[in-house]
Design an enzyme around this catalytic site. Structure first.
Site, PDB file in Angstrom:
ATOM      1  NE  ARG A 142      -7.172   4.301   5.661  1.00  0.00           N
ATOM      2  CZ  ARG A 142      -6.210   4.705   6.504  1.00  0.00           C
ATOM      3  NH1 ARG A 142      -6.409   4.675   7.787  1.00  0.00           N
ATOM      4  NH2 ARG A 142      -5.076   5.146   6.044  1.00  0.00           N
TER       5      ARG A 142
ATOM      6  NE  ARG B 124       0.581  10.153  10.476  1.00  0.00           N
ATOM      7  CZ  ARG B 124       0.262   9.043   9.821  1.00  0.00           C
ATOM      8  NH1 ARG B 124      -0.897   8.468  10.022  1.00  0.00           N
ATOM      9  NH2 ARG B 124       1.094   8.502   8.962  1.00  0.00           N
TER      10      ARG B 124
ATOM     11  CE  LYS C 261      -1.812   1.597   4.046  1.00  0.00           C
ATOM     12  NZ  LYS C 261      -1.527   3.016   4.303  1.00  0.00           N
ATOM     13  CG  ASN C 262       2.430   2.650   3.531  1.00  0.00           C
ATOM     14  OD1 ASN C 262       1.247   2.928   3.334  1.00  0.00           O
ATOM     15  ND2 ASN C 262       2.927   2.458   4.747  1.00  0.00           N
TER      16      ASN C 262
ATOM     17  CG  ASP D 291       2.971   1.198   9.670  1.00  0.00           C
ATOM     18  OD1 ASP D 291       2.590   2.041  10.498  1.00  0.00           O
ATOM     19  OD2 ASP D 291       3.094   1.451   8.452  1.00  0.00           O
TER      20      ASP D 291
ATOM     21  CB  CYS E   2      -4.897  10.451  11.725  1.00  0.00           C
ATOM     22  SG  CYS E   2      -3.282   9.789  11.971  1.00  0.00           S
TER      23      CYS E   2
HETATM   24  C1  UD1 Z   1       4.400   6.596   6.596  1.00  0.00           C
HETATM   25  C2  UD1 Z   1       3.481   5.424   6.417  1.00  0.00           C
HETATM   26  C3  UD1 Z   1       2.963   4.935   7.778  1.00  0.00           C
HETATM   27  C4  UD1 Z   1       4.141   4.656   8.713  1.00  0.00           C
HETATM   28  C5  UD1 Z   1       5.076   5.853   8.793  1.00  0.00           C
HETATM   29  C6  UD1 Z   1       6.347   5.587   9.582  1.00  0.00           C
HETATM   30  C7  UD1 Z   1       2.466   5.876   4.263  1.00  0.00           C
HETATM   31  C8  UD1 Z   1       1.259   6.237   3.492  1.00  0.00           C
HETATM   32  N1  UD1 Z   1       2.346   5.841   5.603  1.00  0.00           N
HETATM   33  O1  UD1 Z   1       3.634   7.659   7.162  1.00  0.00           O
HETATM   34  O2  UD1 Z   1       2.225   3.745   7.549  1.00  0.00           O
HETATM   35  O3  UD1 Z   1       3.635   4.401  10.014  1.00  0.00           O
HETATM   36  O4  UD1 Z   1       5.483   6.240   7.455  1.00  0.00           O
HETATM   37  O5  UD1 Z   1       7.037   4.530   9.047  1.00  0.00           O
HETATM   38  O6  UD1 Z   1       3.501   5.575   3.707  1.00  0.00           O
HETATM   39  N2  UD1 Z   1       6.929  14.245  10.784  1.00  0.00           N
HETATM   40  C9  UD1 Z   1       7.147  15.584  11.077  1.00  0.00           C
HETATM   41  N3  UD1 Z   1       6.977  16.490  10.068  1.00  0.00           N
HETATM   42  C10 UD1 Z   1       6.627  16.126   8.802  1.00  0.00           C
HETATM   43  C11 UD1 Z   1       6.413  14.762   8.520  1.00  0.00           C
HETATM   44  C12 UD1 Z   1       6.570  13.838   9.540  1.00  0.00           C
HETATM   45  O7  UD1 Z   1       7.476  15.944  12.201  1.00  0.00           O
HETATM   46  O8  UD1 Z   1       6.491  17.004   7.932  1.00  0.00           O
HETATM   47  C13 UD1 Z   1       7.095  13.242  11.874  1.00  0.00           C
HETATM   48  C14 UD1 Z   1       5.821  12.436  12.107  1.00  0.00           C
HETATM   49  O9  UD1 Z   1       4.937  13.117  12.963  1.00  0.00           O
HETATM   50  C15 UD1 Z   1       6.388  11.171  12.728  1.00  0.00           C
HETATM   51  C16 UD1 Z   1       7.719  10.993  11.988  1.00  0.00           C
HETATM   52  O10 UD1 Z   1       8.026  12.270  11.442  1.00  0.00           O
HETATM   53  O11 UD1 Z   1       6.663  11.389  14.096  1.00  0.00           O
HETATM   54  C17 UD1 Z   1       7.685   9.971  10.882  1.00  0.00           C
HETATM   55  O12 UD1 Z   1       6.578  10.229  10.033  1.00  0.00           O
HETATM   56  P1  UD1 Z   1       6.588   9.866   8.494  1.00  0.00           P
HETATM   57  O13 UD1 Z   1       7.701   8.923   8.200  1.00  0.00           O
HETATM   58  O14 UD1 Z   1       6.518  11.122   7.705  1.00  0.00           O
HETATM   59  O15 UD1 Z   1       5.212   9.102   8.346  1.00  0.00           O
HETATM   60  P2  UD1 Z   1       4.205   9.141   7.132  1.00  0.00           P
HETATM   61  O16 UD1 Z   1       4.958   9.327   5.847  1.00  0.00           O
HETATM   62  O17 UD1 Z   1       3.082  10.040   7.450  1.00  0.00           O
END
Ligand code: UD1
Length: 409
Positions: free
Chosen positions: A388, A110, A11-12, A296, A105
Site C-alpha cells: 500500500r 479515526r 503516496k500521501n 509514520d 483501522c
Molecule cells: C494522514 C496520513 C497518515 C498520517 C497522518 C498523521 C494520508 C493518506 N494519511 O492521515 O499516513 O499518519 O496523516 O500525519 O495522508 N482527527 C480527528 N477528526 C478528524 C480527522 C482527524 O479527530 O476529522 C484526528 C485523528 O484521529 C488523529 C489526528 O486527528 O488523532 C491526526 O489525523 P490526520 O492528520 O487527519 O490523519 P489522516 O489525514 O487520516
C-alpha cells in the site's frame, strides 16, 4: 546495507492530488506517481466517478469531462480511508457527493468530524445515514473554519476542505491548518491548475473560490516516509546508504533524531548520505504534527532503538493503538514496555529471527527492518500492507545488499 536508492513519489500527496483532479474538466498529467496498491485503488475510484485514466511508468494522465457517479462505494472506501478525498473534490465540482463512511483501522479509531465540520462551514448540508455521508449544497460559500482537533491539526481534513473550497463562492480561511509537506503539495497542485490558494505550509490557509480552469502538468514531491525508512535501515544495519530523489528538508526532525542516536547524515538539496557505522545511543522521541517527528516514522524507529544500548522512549501523541509492532519486536527478543502512549525500549545486543505478523503499513516496514538486523531468517507475514505504501520495497532493499525475498502465503 550499502549503495544508492532512489525514492518514489509521495503516496500521501498522490492520493489527494488524484482526487483533486476530479475538480477540473481539463486534462491533468501527474508525474512521479508511485505505483502502489493505494494509488491503484484511488484510480479505480476516480474511474468509477467518471475519469478517463492512463497510468504507466509513474505518469498518470487523467481527464474528467463529466461526472457519471456522485458516490464513493463502500467496497472501495473500505480498502482505503483516503477515498474520502473525493468528498471535497465532488463538492467543489458538482455540489453533491455520497461517500461511504470509512471505518476505524488497525491504528485505532479515526474520526472524520473535522472533515464534516469544514464542509458544513462551506454551507454543505450533510447527513450521515446507513453508513454514508450524504452531502449536498445549492452552492458552496467560502467561510472561515478552524480545523483544530483534539490531537492537533488534521492533514486529511485540511486537504479535503481546501479542495472543496476551491469550488466555493468567496474566500475560505482555514485556521489551525496542518502544515505537512503533502498539504503544501496539494495546494501547489491546485494553484498550477488555476486555483488561488495561499498560506500553505502555515497554520492559516486562504482559498479564493474560483474553480480550476487550466490543463495541468505536475510532479508530486518525494515520499519523505520512504526516505526516512531507508535512512533508518542504514543506521540499523550499520551500513551507509546514499538516498537520492528525496527532500531532506521535509525530514529534519527525523534526521535530527537519527543523528542524536549516532547516525551521521550528510544533507544535500535532493539527496542525503546516511552512515550508521558509529556508536549508537538511546534517545527520546516525541511524535507531533509537522515539523515535529512524524507518527509514520515511529514504528521504524522502534526497530532501530530495540538494539541501541540504554533506555529509549517513544511517545505517540497522534494515534492511539499505534504500537502494534512492539509485541512482534518483543517476539524477536526486544525489551519493550508500553505505558499508555509511551513505549519504553531497553536496547538489547541483538534481535533474533522469528515468524512475524504485520498489522499495518508502517508496522510492516518496522518488522522488515528488524528482520534485516536480526540474527537468522525472519519471516514477515501479511506483507500486503507494505504494498500500500512502499514501491518495489524488497527490490530496493535487495539492491542495497539485503537478503530478502517475497514468497506467496
Ligand atoms: C494522514 C496520513 C497518515 C498520517 C497522518 C498523521 C494520508 C493518506 N494519511 O492521515 O499516513 O499518519 O496523516 O500525519 O495522508 N482527527 C480527528 N477528526 C478528524 C480527522 C482527524 O479527530 O476529522 C484526528 C485523528 O484521529 C488523529 C489526528 O486527528 O488523532 C491526526 O489525523 P490526520 O492528520 O487527519 O490523519 P489522516 O489525514 O487520516
Amino acid at each position: 546495507m550499502h549503495g544508492n536508492v532512489r525514492i518514489s513519489g509521495a503516496k500521501n500527496s498522490a492520493l489527494p492530488i488524484i482526487a483533486a483532479s476530479l475538480v477540473s474538466t481539463k486534462k491533468v498529467i501527474l508525474e512521479n506517481i508511485p505505483d502502489l496498491v493505494d494509488v491503484r485503488t484511488m484510480i479505480e475510484l476516480v474511474e468509477y466517478i467518471g475519469s478517463e485514466v492512463e497510468f504507466s511508468h509513474n505518469t498518470l494522465k487523467m481527464h474528467t469531462p463529466k461526472i457519471k457517479n456522485f458516490d464513493a462505494p463502500y467496497d472501495i472506501v473500505r480498502k482505503m480511508r483516503a477515498s474520502y478525498y473525493v468528498l471535497g473534490a465532488l463538492m467543489a465540482r458538482s455540489n453533491q457527493a455520497k461517500v461511504s463512511l470509512p471505518g476505524g483501522c488497525a491504528i485505532g479509531p479515526r474520526p472524520i468530524d473535522l472533515h464534516i465540520k469544514g464542509m458544513k462551514a462551506l454551507g454543505v448540508d450533510i447527513n450521515v445515514s446507513e453508513g454514508f455521508i450524504n452531502a449536498k449544497a445549492k452552492k458552496l460559500i467560502g467561510h472561515d473554519v478552524n480545523l483544530q482537533g483534539p490531537k492537533g491539526t488534521s492533514v486529511g481534513a485540511t486537504i479535503n476542505v481546501m479542495i472543496a473550497a476551491t469550488g466555493a463562492k468567496g474566500d475560505t480561511v482555514i485556521s489551525s491548518a496542518a502544515c505537512e509537506p503533502e498539504v503544501v503539495d496539494v495546494a501547489d497542485f491546485l494553484n498550477v491548475s488555476g486555483c488561488h490558494v495561499s498560506g500553505q505550509g502555515t497554520h492559516t490557509i486562504v482559498i479564493k473560490g474560483s474553480g480550476s480552469a487550466k490543463d495541468v502538468e505536475y510532479a508530486v514531491i518525494p515520499d519523505r516516509i520512504e526516505a526516512g525508512t531507508f535512512a533508518v535501515a542504514a543506521v540499523l544495519t550499520g551500513g551507509s546508504i546514499n538516498i537520492t530523489g528525496c527532500c531532506p528538508e521535509h525530514l529534519a526532525s527525523v534526521l535530527d533524531k537519527l543523528e542524536e542516536s549516532g547516525g551521521r547524515v550528510t544533507r544535500k538539496k535532493n539527496s542525503m548520505f546516511v552512515n550508521g557505522h558509529g556508536r549508537k545511543q538511546a534517545i527520546n522521541v516525541y511524535v507531533a504534527p509537522f515539523p515535529g517527528f512524524p507518527t509514520d516514522m515511529q514504528a521504524q524507529f522502534m526497530a532501530l532503538l530495540a538494539t541501541v544500548p540504554g533506555t529509549s522512549t517513544i511517545k505517540e501523541t497522534i494515534f492511539e493503538n499505534r504500537f502494534m509492532q512492539a509485541v512482534e519486536l518483543m517476539r524477536m527478543g526486544a525489551d519493550i514496555t508500553i505505558e499508555g502512549d509511551t513505549a519504553v525500549i531497553n536496547g538489547v545486543r541483538q534481535l533474533s529471527s522469528a515468524y512475524l505478523m504485520a498489522s499495518d503499513l508502517r508496522a510492516s516496514a518496522s518488522l522488515v527492518l528488524a528482520g534485516l538486523a536480526a540474527k537468522g531468517e525472519t519471516i514477515v507475514r501479511r506483507i500486503y500492507h507494505l504494498d500500500r505504501g512502499y514501491e518495489k520495497f524488497e527490490e530496493k532493499l535487495r539492491s542495497l545488499g539485503a537478503r530478502i525475498e517475497r514468497q506467496s502465503e
